[in-house]
Design a protein around this motif. Structure first.
Motif, PDB file in Angstrom:
ATOM      1  N   LEU A   1       0.826  -1.205   0.000  1.00 37.21           N
ATOM      2  CA  LEU A   1       0.000   0.000   0.000  1.00 37.21           C
ATOM      3  C   LEU A   1       0.863   1.259   0.000  1.00 37.21           C
ATOM      4  CD1 LEU A   1      -2.784  -1.058   2.532  1.00 37.21           C
ATOM      5  CD2 LEU A   1      -3.164  -0.347   0.167  1.00 37.21           C
ATOM      6  N   ALA A   2       1.899   1.253   0.829  1.00 32.69           N
ATOM      7  CA  ALA A   2       2.787   2.415   0.879  1.00 32.69           C
ATOM      8  C   ALA A   2       3.465   2.647  -0.467  1.00 32.69           C
ATOM      9  CB  ALA A   2       3.842   2.211   1.976  1.00 32.69           C
ATOM     10  N   GLY A   3       3.882   1.556  -1.121  1.00 33.49           N
ATOM     11  CA  GLY A   3       4.536   1.679  -2.419  1.00 33.49           C
ATOM     12  C   GLY A   3       3.609   2.230  -3.481  1.00 33.49           C
ATOM     13  N   MET A   4       2.397   1.693  -3.550  1.00 27.85           N
ATOM     14  CA  MET A   4       1.433   2.165  -4.550  1.00 27.85           C
ATOM     15  C   MET A   4       1.132   3.644  -4.380  1.00 27.85           C
ATOM     16  SD  MET A   4      -1.411  -0.811  -5.176  1.00 27.85           S
ATOM     17  CE  MET A   4      -1.461  -1.624  -3.606  1.00 27.85           C
ATOM     18  N   ILE A   5       0.884   4.049  -3.148  1.00 29.91           N
ATOM     19  CA  ILE A   5       0.537   5.449  -2.885  1.00 29.91           C
ATOM     20  C   ILE A   5       1.727   6.359  -3.173  1.00 29.91           C
ATOM     21  CG2 ILE A   5      -0.112   7.080  -1.077  1.00 29.91           C
ATOM     22  CD1 ILE A   5      -1.703   4.730   0.212  1.00 29.91           C
ATOM     23  N   ALA A   6       2.923   5.951  -2.715  1.00 32.84           N
ATOM     24  CA  ALA A   6       4.118   6.775  -2.938  1.00 32.84           C
ATOM     25  C   ALA A   6       4.402   6.952  -4.430  1.00 32.84           C
ATOM     26  CB  ALA A   6       5.324   6.136  -2.246  1.00 32.84           C
ATOM     27  N   GLY A   7       4.328   5.860  -5.200  1.00 33.61           N
ATOM     28  CA  GLY A   7       4.588   5.935  -6.638  1.00 33.61           C
ATOM     29  C   GLY A   7       3.601   6.834  -7.352  1.00 33.61           C
ATOM     30  N   ALA A   8       2.308   6.667  -7.057  1.00 35.82           N
ATOM     31  CA  ALA A   8       1.274   7.466  -7.718  1.00 35.82           C
ATOM     32  C   ALA A   8       1.393   8.941  -7.359  1.00 35.82           C
ATOM     33  CB  ALA A   8      -0.110   6.937  -7.344  1.00 35.82           C
ATOM     34  N   VAL A   9       1.622   9.240  -6.074  1.00 36.46           N
ATOM     35  CA  VAL A   9       1.705  10.634  -5.621  1.00 36.46           C
ATOM     36  C   VAL A   9       2.902  11.342  -6.249  1.00 36.46           C
ATOM     37  CG1 VAL A   9       2.157  12.108  -3.613  1.00 36.46           C
ATOM     38  CG2 VAL A   9       0.449  10.288  -3.464  1.00 36.46           C
ATOM     39  N   VAL A  10       4.057  10.683  -6.302  1.00 36.28           N
ATOM     40  CA  VAL A  10       5.254  11.299  -6.882  1.00 36.28           C
ATOM     41  C   VAL A  10       5.028  11.614  -8.363  1.00 36.28           C
ATOM     42  CG1 VAL A  10       7.664  10.899  -7.534  1.00 36.28           C
ATOM     43  CG2 VAL A  10       6.893  10.343  -5.231  1.00 36.28           C
ATOM     44  N   VAL A  11       4.414  10.678  -9.106  1.00 36.38           N
ATOM     45  CA  VAL A  11       4.160  10.912 -10.532  1.00 36.38           C
ATOM     46  C   VAL A  11       3.223  12.099 -10.735  1.00 36.38           C
ATOM     47  CG1 VAL A  11       2.979   9.968 -12.562  1.00 36.38           C
ATOM     48  CG2 VAL A  11       4.642   8.581 -11.337  1.00 36.38           C
ATOM     49  N   ILE A  12       2.168  12.164  -9.940  1.00 35.69           N
ATOM     50  CA  ILE A  12       1.194  13.252 -10.079  1.00 35.69           C
ATOM     51  C   ILE A  12       1.808  14.594  -9.685  1.00 35.69           C
ATOM     52  CG2 ILE A  12      -0.983  14.171  -9.179  1.00 35.69           C
ATOM     53  CD1 ILE A  12      -1.895  11.212  -8.862  1.00 35.69           C
ATOM     54  N   ALA A  13       2.634  14.601  -8.627  1.00 36.07           N
ATOM     55  CA  ALA A  13       3.154  15.858  -8.083  1.00 36.07           C
ATOM     56  C   ALA A  13       4.423  16.340  -8.775  1.00 36.07           C
ATOM     57  CB  ALA A  13       3.435  15.691  -6.587  1.00 36.07           C
ATOM     58  N   TRP A  14       5.159  15.449  -9.446  1.00 34.18           N
ATOM     59  CA  TRP A  14       6.487  15.802  -9.967  1.00 34.18           C
ATOM     60  C   TRP A  14       6.442  16.967 -10.962  1.00 34.18           C
ATOM     61  CZ3 TRP A  14      11.064  14.232  -8.119  1.00 34.18           C
ATOM     62  CH2 TRP A  14      12.204  14.513  -8.856  1.00 34.18           C
ATOM     63  N   GLY A  15       5.578  16.885 -11.958  1.00 30.13           N
ATOM     64  CA  GLY A  15       5.498  17.940 -12.970  1.00 30.13           C
ATOM     65  C   GLY A  15       5.148  19.293 -12.386  1.00 30.13           C
TER      66      GLY A  15
ATOM     67  N   GLU B   1       8.942  11.656 -14.867  1.00 36.11           N
ATOM     68  CA  GLU B   1       8.413  11.340 -13.537  1.00 36.11           C
ATOM     69  C   GLU B   1       8.401   9.852 -13.214  1.00 36.11           C
ATOM     70  OE1 GLU B   1       4.773  12.807 -15.999  1.00 36.11           O
ATOM     71  OE2 GLU B   1       6.921  13.168 -15.911  1.00 36.11           O
ATOM     72  N   MET B   2       8.526   9.001 -14.229  1.00 35.14           N
ATOM     73  CA  MET B   2       8.617   7.563 -14.009  1.00 35.14           C
ATOM     74  C   MET B   2       9.790   7.227 -13.079  1.00 35.14           C
ATOM     75  SD  MET B   2       7.673   4.399 -14.974  1.00 35.14           S
ATOM     76  CE  MET B   2       7.037   4.437 -16.661  1.00 35.14           C
ATOM     77  N   ILE B   3      10.930   7.883 -13.268  1.00 29.03           N
ATOM     78  CA  ILE B   3      12.145   7.533 -12.523  1.00 29.03           C
ATOM     79  C   ILE B   3      11.983   7.791 -11.025  1.00 29.03           C
ATOM     80  CG2 ILE B   3      14.612   7.996 -12.263  1.00 29.03           C
ATOM     81  CD1 ILE B   3      14.681   8.682 -15.258  1.00 29.03           C
ATOM     82  N   PRO B   4      11.660   9.020 -10.591  1.00 28.22           N
ATOM     83  CA  PRO B   4      11.482   9.229  -9.145  1.00 28.22           C
ATOM     84  C   PRO B   4      10.300   8.443  -8.584  1.00 28.22           C
ATOM     85  CG  PRO B   4      10.810  11.178 -10.370  1.00 28.22           C
ATOM     86  CD  PRO B   4      11.496  10.286 -11.342  1.00 28.22           C
ATOM     87  N   GLY B   5       9.237   8.284  -9.389  1.00 30.52           N
ATOM     88  CA  GLY B   5       8.070   7.535  -8.917  1.00 30.52           C
ATOM     89  C   GLY B   5       8.393   6.064  -8.679  1.00 30.52           C
TER      90      GLY B   5
ATOM     91  N   ALA C   1      10.633   5.794  -5.590  1.00 29.88           N
ATOM     92  CA  ALA C   1       9.861   6.043  -4.367  1.00 29.88           C
ATOM     93  C   ALA C   1       9.008   4.831  -4.004  1.00 29.88           C
ATOM     94  CB  ALA C   1       8.969   7.274  -4.556  1.00 29.88           C
ATOM     95  N   CYS C   2       8.376   4.229  -5.005  1.00 29.06           N
ATOM     96  CA  CYS C   2       7.545   3.049  -4.767  1.00 29.06           C
ATOM     97  C   CYS C   2       8.393   1.899  -4.224  1.00 29.06           C
ATOM     98  CB  CYS C   2       6.841   2.630  -6.056  1.00 29.06           C
ATOM     99  SG  CYS C   2       5.860   1.117  -5.898  1.00 29.06           S
ATOM    100  N   GLY C   3       9.516   1.607  -4.890  1.00 25.78           N
ATOM    101  CA  GLY C   3      10.369   0.501  -4.465  1.00 25.78           C
ATOM    102  C   GLY C   3      10.898   0.675  -3.056  1.00 25.78           C
ATOM    103  N   LEU C   4      11.357   1.895  -2.731  1.00 31.06           N
ATOM    104  CA  LEU C   4      11.874   2.159  -1.388  1.00 31.06           C
ATOM    105  C   LEU C   4      10.773   2.027  -0.336  1.00 31.06           C
ATOM    106  CD1 LEU C   4      14.230   5.221  -2.033  1.00 31.06           C
ATOM    107  CD2 LEU C   4      14.905   2.879  -1.456  1.00 31.06           C
ATOM    108  N   ALA C   5       9.594   2.545  -0.650  1.00 32.34           N
ATOM    109  CA  ALA C   5       8.484   2.470   0.304  1.00 32.34           C
ATOM    110  C   ALA C   5       8.100   1.017   0.582  1.00 32.34           C
ATOM    111  CB  ALA C   5       7.282   3.250  -0.229  1.00 32.34           C
ATOM    112  N   VAL C   6       8.038   0.208  -0.465  1.00 32.43           N
ATOM    113  CA  VAL C   6       7.690  -1.211  -0.288  1.00 32.43           C
ATOM    114  C   VAL C   6       8.691  -1.897   0.640  1.00 32.43           C
ATOM    115  CG1 VAL C   6       7.553  -3.459  -1.423  1.00 32.43           C
ATOM    116  CG2 VAL C   6       6.486  -1.477  -2.489  1.00 32.43           C
ATOM    117  N   VAL C   7       9.970  -1.734   0.359  1.00 35.41           N
ATOM    118  CA  VAL C   7      11.016  -2.428   1.120  1.00 35.41           C
ATOM    119  C   VAL C   7      11.083  -1.922   2.560  1.00 35.41           C
ATOM    120  CG1 VAL C   7      13.501  -2.834   1.302  1.00 35.41           C
ATOM    121  CG2 VAL C   7      12.370  -2.967  -0.926  1.00 35.41           C
ATOM    122  N   ILE C   8      11.118  -0.607   2.744  1.00 32.18           N
ATOM    123  CA  ILE C   8      11.276  -0.039   4.087  1.00 32.18           C
ATOM    124  C   ILE C   8      10.078  -0.370   4.979  1.00 32.18           C
ATOM    125  CG2 ILE C   8      11.432   2.117   5.394  1.00 32.18           C
ATOM    126  CD1 ILE C   8      13.049   3.251   2.989  1.00 32.18           C
ATOM    127  N   VAL C   9       8.869  -0.137   4.470  1.00 30.34           N
ATOM    128  CA  VAL C   9       7.671  -0.389   5.281  1.00 30.34           C
ATOM    129  C   VAL C   9       7.506  -1.878   5.559  1.00 30.34           C
ATOM    130  CG1 VAL C   9       5.157  -0.185   5.368  1.00 30.34           C
ATOM    131  CG2 VAL C   9       6.528   1.704   4.473  1.00 30.34           C
TER     132      VAL C   9
END
Length: 505
Positions: free
Chosen positions: A435-449, A464-468, A471-479
């Motif tokens: 859940l954290a990964g999905m939300i982090a990835g989507a939010v970064v893509v929407i907010a980056w531009g 925006e694919m790159i930071p998104g 962010a998703c991968g890090l959130a999944v692993v850390i959480v």
């Protein structure tokens, strides 16, 4: 009667006929959404390719190459690498894991059963992401279809062209569901590869050969100041653009419409053949699209009097070259290939949106015991609803196909890509991590531009694919690591699916 209209009309009749045929093969909701997991290797490969390569393949990508030169070919390079690893790492595993996780028919349903907790929240978040980004993606297909109909029927308004372009796709998706979409995809993929191989060959012959083409490109570069032949950048900003373009390949791991083809394959072994067929088709099509844009620079450089055929829009390069160089009968077939590219992707996106609402919201929360007939007809109604919303978004005639696709592609790749990969490879991954990964990835893509829109920073040029994705991968692993380990039942089910995949290999 105009030969172009005749061949174009015959193509439309053919896809509608396939839709009606599929209607009689659709017995239940499983058939309507996933074709009863019965697709063979050839249909799986061609359907995955056609659903992936939308109107941007014949309009957006050639247009980008025509405007900026070979630097934009990094999109094709990145996509080829990403698609190969998606087939290699994800396809077979996802086929097995979705079946053993309560025969999940959709990606949100798979996530809910895979992690064993927070199932309803998992469905809501992932289905909402699908609906948001797919509605934008569908709009890109409608824009591309409208451009094609405007090119074919002179004087037609953008609004009329938009409704006509979307109409046939909506009808056969509404009627035949997944089987209609997959079968028509196979026809459409065949048309696309025919057009993309034939068109650059004709341009090359019209120019007179390699020497004449290179001279025309050099002359065009001198006049415009753009280094069209430059694939490898010579400065930092160029490399940033190349890396951002290649990053499109990361998107493959999270595209629900492509992943659905893996889930629908008849077996893991059939996916081996499908990978070879699909990658061959893809390399030829992407190479053809790049060649169309690049050769187009030479053609219009050598024939400036014909530039008017572009009507001031770079995305018309393929259409303009086709109408200038081919017999009207062939023009009809090739323009049908553009509509095929649009229809193949739009149809599966409409179906995925429909399944997200019907399976993940309606059946999941309101009517768990709904009949198969009820679900099929609700699915059809949702196809119409999403189509109307997408048409509203596409109402701006200045919308650029590649830009719309880039936003939606990044959204799916960043929100779902790392989640899908890790869910198939890492037993320790948890529901909270997903859940954290999905939300982090989507939010970064929407907010980056918007975040860097008025900034002078180099970060605004990063796709925006790159930071998104990061962010998703890090959130999944850390959480996941901070969270308690998944239950014994969840880990045992993962082991069973992993063992079943290895046996099937």
């Amino acid at each position: 009667m105009n030969p172009v209209y005749i061949t174009f009309g015959l193509y439309l009749v053919a896809v509608l006929g396939i839709g009606f045929f599929a209607y009689f093969s659709t017995r239940n909701f499983d058939d309507y959404i996933l074709g009863g997991r019965s697709l063979g290797a050839f249909v799986t490969a061609m359907s995955a390719g056609a659903s992936d390569m939308s109107g941007w393949l014949l309009m957006g990508l050639p247009g980008a190459i025509y405007a900026s030169g070979l630097i934009e070919a990094w999109i094709a390079i990145g996509l080829t690498i990403g698609a190969y690893f998606n087939w290699l790492l994800v396809s077979g595993r996802l086929r097995v894991h979705t079946e053993l996780n309560n025969n999940a028919l959709t990606l949100p349903e798979y996530f809910a059963h895979r992690f064993g907790e927070h199932g309803k929240l998992m469905k809501v978040v992932s289905a909402a992401i699908i609906l948001f980004f797919f509605t934008i993606y569908c709009a890109s297909g409608i824009v591309a279809g409208a451009r094609l109909f405007q090119s074919l029927f002179e004087g037609m308004s953008y609004e009329t062209a938009m409704w006509l372009g979307a109409g046939a796709t909506i009808i056969y998706t509404f009627i035949g569901g997944f089987l209609a979409v997959s079968w028509t995809d196979t026809l459409q993929a065949s048309l696309m590869i025919f057009a993309l191989i034939l068109a650059p060959v004709m341009v090359y012959l019209a120019l007179g050969g390699a020497a004449e083409m290179n001279a025309a490109i050099a002359q065009a570069a001198t006049q415009s100041g753009v280094q069209y032949s430059q694939l490898f950048p010579t400065e930092g900003a160029g490399w940033l653009a190349a890396i951002s373009a290649a990053a499109w390949g990361l998107g493959y791991f999270g595209q629900p419409h492509i992943l659905a083809r893996f889930m629908a394959a008849e077996s893991v072994k059939s996916l081996h053949s499908a990978r070879r067929i699909g990658m061959t088709w893809m390399i030829l099509c992407l190479g053809g699209a790049v060649a169309v844009g690049y050769f187009g620079i030479a053609y219009f450089g050598a024939n400036p009097a014909d530039v008017g055929a572009l009507a001031g829009k770079k995305e018309r390069i393929f259409i303009a070259l086709t109408t200038l160089l081919f017999n009207p009968w062939i023009v009809g077939i090739i323009l049908s290939a553009i509509l095929a590219a649009v229809m193949s992707t739009l149809s599966c996106q409409l179906l995925l949106c429909s399944s997200a609402i019907t399976e993940d919201f309606y059946k999941g929360f309101f009517r768990p015991n709904a009949s198969q007939k009820e679900l099929v007809w609700l699915g059809r109604m949702m196809v119409l609803l999403i189509a109307v919303i997408s048409i509203v978004i596409a109402y701006n005639p200045e919308s650029e196909v590649l830009g719309l696709v880039a936003n939606a592609w990044a959204g799916f790749g960043a929100a779902f890509g790392p989640v899908v990969i890790l869910s198939l490879l890492w037993k320790r991954m948890t529901a909270k991590g997903a859940l954290a990964g999905m939300i982090a990835g989507a939010v970064v893509v929407i907010a980056w531009g918007p975040m860097f829109k008025d900034s002078a920073s180099w970060l605004k040029n990063v796709y925006e694919m790159i930071p998104g994705f990061i962010a998703c991968g890090l959130a999944v692993v850390i959480v996941s690591l901070l969270d308690k380990a998944p239950s014994t039942a969840v880990q045992q089910r993962f082991d069973e699916a992993d063992a079943a995949y290895r046996r099937a290999e």
